[in-house]
Design a protein around this motif. Structure first.
Motif, mmCIF file in Angstrom:
data_model
loop_
_atom_site.group_PDB
_atom_site.id
_atom_site.type_symbol
_atom_site.label_atom_id
_atom_site.label_comp_id
_atom_site.label_asym_id
_atom_site.label_seq_id
_atom_site.Cartn_x
_atom_site.Cartn_y
_atom_site.Cartn_z
ATOM 1 N N GLY A 142 0.816 -1.198 0.000
ATOM 2 C CA GLY A 142 0.000 0.000 0.000
ATOM 3 C C GLY A 142 0.849 1.246 0.000
ATOM 4 O O GLY A 142 2.081 1.202 0.105
ATOM 5 N N THR A 143 0.184 2.411 -0.105
ATOM 6 C CA THR A 143 0.893 3.691 -0.120
ATOM 7 C C THR A 143 0.668 4.486 1.168
ATOM 8 O O THR A 143 1.124 5.617 1.283
ATOM 9 N N ALA A 144 -0.028 3.895 2.125
ATOM 10 C CA ALA A 144 -0.157 4.467 3.463
ATOM 11 C C ALA A 144 -0.507 3.318 4.401
ATOM 12 O O ALA A 144 -1.057 2.298 3.965
ATOM 13 N N ALA A 145 -0.180 3.481 5.678
ATOM 14 C CA ALA A 145 -0.372 2.372 6.611
ATOM 15 C C ALA A 145 -0.672 2.888 8.009
ATOM 16 O O ALA A 145 -0.152 3.931 8.435
ATOM 17 N N ILE A 146 -1.527 2.142 8.702
ATOM 18 C CA ILE A 146 -1.745 2.306 10.132
ATOM 19 C C ILE A 146 -1.610 0.927 10.752
ATOM 20 O O ILE A 146 -2.363 0.008 10.393
ATOM 21 N N VAL A 147 -0.653 0.763 11.652
ATOM 22 C CA VAL A 147 -0.413 -0.538 12.279
ATOM 23 C C VAL A 147 -0.267 -0.345 13.783
ATOM 24 O O VAL A 147 0.474 0.533 14.235
ATOM 25 N N LEU A 148 -0.979 -1.168 14.544
ATOM 26 C CA LEU A 148 -0.881 -1.142 15.995
ATOM 27 C C LEU A 148 -0.514 -2.524 16.501
ATOM 28 O O LEU A 148 -1.176 -3.513 16.170
ATOM 29 N N ASN A 149 0.569 -2.590 17.267
ATOM 30 C CA ASN A 149 0.977 -3.823 17.953
ATOM 31 C C ASN A 149 0.905 -3.575 19.451
ATOM 32 O O ASN A 149 1.464 -2.591 19.942
ATOM 33 N N THR A 150 0.233 -4.444 20.164
ATOM 34 C CA THR A 150 0.204 -4.338 21.619
ATOM 35 C C THR A 150 0.385 -5.721 22.218
ATOM 36 O O THR A 150 -0.179 -6.703 21.712
ATOM 37 N N GLU A 151 1.207 -5.811 23.239
ATOM 38 C CA GLU A 151 1.441 -7.106 23.876
ATOM 39 C C GLU A 151 1.735 -6.928 25.357
ATOM 40 O O GLU A 151 2.257 -5.900 25.797
ATOM 41 N N TYR A 152 1.396 -7.960 26.115
ATOM 42 C CA TYR A 152 1.678 -7.985 27.542
ATOM 43 C C TYR A 152 2.669 -9.114 27.807
ATOM 44 O O TYR A 152 2.458 -10.254 27.395
ATOM 45 N N ARG A 153 3.771 -8.760 28.479
ATOM 46 C CA ARG A 153 4.826 -9.715 28.793
ATOM 47 C C ARG A 153 4.832 -9.971 30.304
ATOM 48 O O ARG A 153 4.922 -9.035 31.088
ATOM 49 N N GLN A 154 4.733 -11.229 30.685
ATOM 50 C CA GLN A 154 4.718 -11.599 32.096
ATOM 51 C C GLN A 154 5.883 -12.538 32.389
ATOM 52 O O GLN A 154 6.057 -13.558 31.711
ATOM 53 N N THR A 155 6.688 -12.171 33.374
ATOM 54 C CA THR A 155 7.792 -13.043 33.776
ATOM 55 C C THR A 155 7.234 -14.247 34.523
ATOM 56 O O THR A 155 6.589 -14.109 35.568
ATOM 57 N N LEU A 156 7.489 -15.435 33.982
ATOM 58 C CA LEU A 156 6.990 -16.671 34.575
ATOM 59 C C LEU A 156 8.013 -17.342 35.471
ATOM 60 O O LEU A 156 7.651 -18.020 36.445
ATOM 61 N N PHE A 157 9.297 -17.139 35.147
ATOM 62 C CA PHE A 157 10.366 -17.800 35.906
ATOM 63 C C PHE A 157 11.638 -16.990 35.760
ATOM 64 O O PHE A 157 11.953 -16.515 34.670
ATOM 65 N N GLU A 158 12.374 -16.828 36.852
ATOM 66 C CA GLU A 158 13.650 -16.134 36.820
ATOM 67 C C GLU A 158 14.600 -16.802 37.806
ATOM 68 O O GLU A 158 14.273 -16.974 38.983
ATOM 69 N N LYS A 159 15.758 -17.175 37.309
ATOM 70 C CA LYS A 159 16.771 -17.818 38.145
ATOM 71 C C LYS A 159 18.146 -17.416 37.648
ATOM 72 O O LYS A 159 18.549 -17.772 36.531
ATOM 73 N N ASN A 160 18.850 -16.639 38.475
ATOM 74 C CA ASN A 160 20.185 -16.150 38.111
ATOM 75 C C ASN A 160 20.120 -15.404 36.775
ATOM 76 O O ASN A 160 19.480 -14.373 36.674
ATOM 77 N N TRP A 161 20.760 -15.960 35.732
ATOM 78 C CA TRP A 161 20.831 -15.281 34.449
ATOM 79 C C TRP A 161 19.643 -15.578 33.542
ATOM 80 O O TRP A 161 19.430 -14.897 32.537
ATOM 81 N N PHE A 162 18.830 -16.602 33.865
ATOM 82 C CA PHE A 162 17.784 -17.056 32.939
ATOM 83 C C PHE A 162 16.409 -16.514 33.322
ATOM 84 O O PHE A 162 16.027 -16.511 34.497
ATOM 85 N N VAL A 163 15.663 -16.090 32.300
ATOM 86 C CA VAL A 163 14.306 -15.579 32.499
ATOM 87 C C VAL A 163 13.384 -16.198 31.443
ATOM 88 O O VAL A 163 13.748 -16.289 30.266
#
Length: 417
Positions: A324-345
């Motif tokens: 196309g010659t014009a665009a409207i795009v919306l991205n929305t996301e929710y990120r939830q940390t499920l596990f975290e240990k030392n260096w790993f997430v």
């Protein structure tokens, strides 16, 4: 009175000296050069301690690819002055890049790369990629944002990109083998902590070679055109990082003017702005949003500049399924940390990607046309290494809920936005 005035002046001068910084130390760094840290930070010796400047320096350091986390300490010295300590936790910065995308139409494409993001310990990025999307492609990139001073640098890019591109004609869709070979030089400059620009020129050659599908006597089967692109990027960045969590607002304006000698691929202007907003939700949540508004010269050409694509804007939609010659795009996301240990997430993600396009030669009413509207919800996972720069291995699955839906995986390194 003179004696009192002299005593007051001496006391005032002593107080000022007592608040001055006499020593700046960088610790925790092994690869990042200490003189580079001093070069790009604002704090300097023989100036008063200013907590606002120190906080701004820490935010700046956290944005560097080579640094995972940073902090400061101010300690008094015996002579009444102060020592400022910048402590850093470094990232590993020789990073592979991987992007894989599929749809239920059996499309499969991938891009593999290797980049060093802290070359010479001075935040220099250099690397390249190989892409397989039916045809082979490759590119090489170099970026040194602080090469000339604490605010000015340069970027050099080369790519030889070959793909199979759909060209949408009145009689149907044609498939062309498309090649873009380009050479780009950009100057980089930071006005201040939050505002920066990139400006430069890109010389490239586009080649279209008909492979299959619909034909039109007015559309050539083979086309090769040399073009010149003038580029200006302006970025406002007020995003704060805490390892993999982000919070704040960022706006990036990209303006381009493309000249050409072909009537089939006429010269055009294109501009688009990405508005990005991040919000921390509690201790383990992160809400991320990206709104892209774009418009280009409305040429009635099958080679329109805005593409609908898995890897660019809508996860699960397919590889360049519309233009196309014009665009409207919306991205929305929710990120939830499920596990975290030392260096790993481990993070879980739910998202909705949606957008609409103006048809070549059409009008802005095309945005409301159901044939142009695409909405793709989905879910995914993020596997994160906290000590390796941009090591977010993402797997997303998107599925369409609007007209002619598809579905598929989009796999890559780094958050989608």
């Amino acid at each position: 009175m003179r004696v009192i005035a002299c005593l007051f002046f001496l006391c005032f001068s002593t107080t000022c000296i007592a608040q001055d910084i006499s020593e700046i130390v960088v610790q925790g760094n092994t690869k990042t050069r200490s003189n580079f840290v001093r070069k790009i930070t604002k704090v300097s010796e023989n100036t008063p301690v200013d907590s606002l400047i120190l906080e701004a320096d820490i935010t700046r350091l956290k944005r560097l690819p080579g640094i995972a986390h940073a902090y400061y300490q101010v300690t008094p010295k015996d002579d009444g002055t102060f020592k400022v300590i910048y402590g850093v936790e470094e990232n590993f910065t020789i990073i592979p890049s991987v992007n894989v995308y599929t749809t239920n139409n059996d499309e499969f494409a991938y891009r593999l790369g290797l980049y060093e993001f802290n070359g010479l310990g001075q935040n220099i990025s250099i690397g390249g990629f190989y892409q397989k999307d039916i045809y082979s492609s490759f590119g090489v990139n170099f970026k040194a944002p602080y090469l000339f001073s604490k605010a000015t640098g340069i970027a050099l890019n080369y790519q030889n990109l070959t793909t199979e591109e759909p060209v949408f004609l009145d009689s149907g869709t044609a498939q062309y083998k498309y090649n873009n070979t380009s050479y780009e030089v950009l100057g980089l400059h930071e006005f201040n902590f939050k505002n920066r620009i990139e400006a430069g020129i890109n010389y490239f050659t586009e080649t279209y070679n008909f492979k299959s599908g619909a034909t039109n006597t007015e559309v050539p089967r083979f086309l090769k055109v040399n073009k010149l692109l003038y580029k200006l990027i302006y970025e406002y960045n007020d995003v704060k990082r805490d390892y993999y969590y982000v919070d704040g607002f960022k706006s990036t304006l990209n303006f381009q003017y493309v000249t050409t000698q072909s009537e089939m691929l006429p010269e055009f202007l294109i501009g688009f702005n990405d508005f990005i907003y991040y919000k921390r939700i509690g201790e383990k949540g992160n809400w991320a949003n990206r709104l892209r508004l774009g418009v280009a010269t409305n040429n009635d050409s099958p080679f329109a500049p805005f593409a609908v694509d898995n890897n660019l804007n809508i996860r699960g939609v397919g590889n360049t399924i519309d233009r196309g010659t014009a665009a409207i795009v919306l991205n929305t996301e929710y990120r939830q940390t499920l596990f975290e240990k030392n260096w790993f997430v481990l993070q879980g993600t739910i998202f909705v990607d949606g957008g609409s396009w103006r048809n070549p030669g059409g009008d802005f009413g095309d945005f409301s046309d159901s044939q142009n509207l695409r909405i793709y919800p989905g879910a995914g996972l993020r596997f994160i290494h906290k000590r390796i720069f941009n090591t977010v291995f993402r797997v997303d699955y998107g599925f369409g809920i609007t007209q002619n839906p598809t579905n598929g995986f989009v796999i890559g390194i780094g958050q989608y936005f």
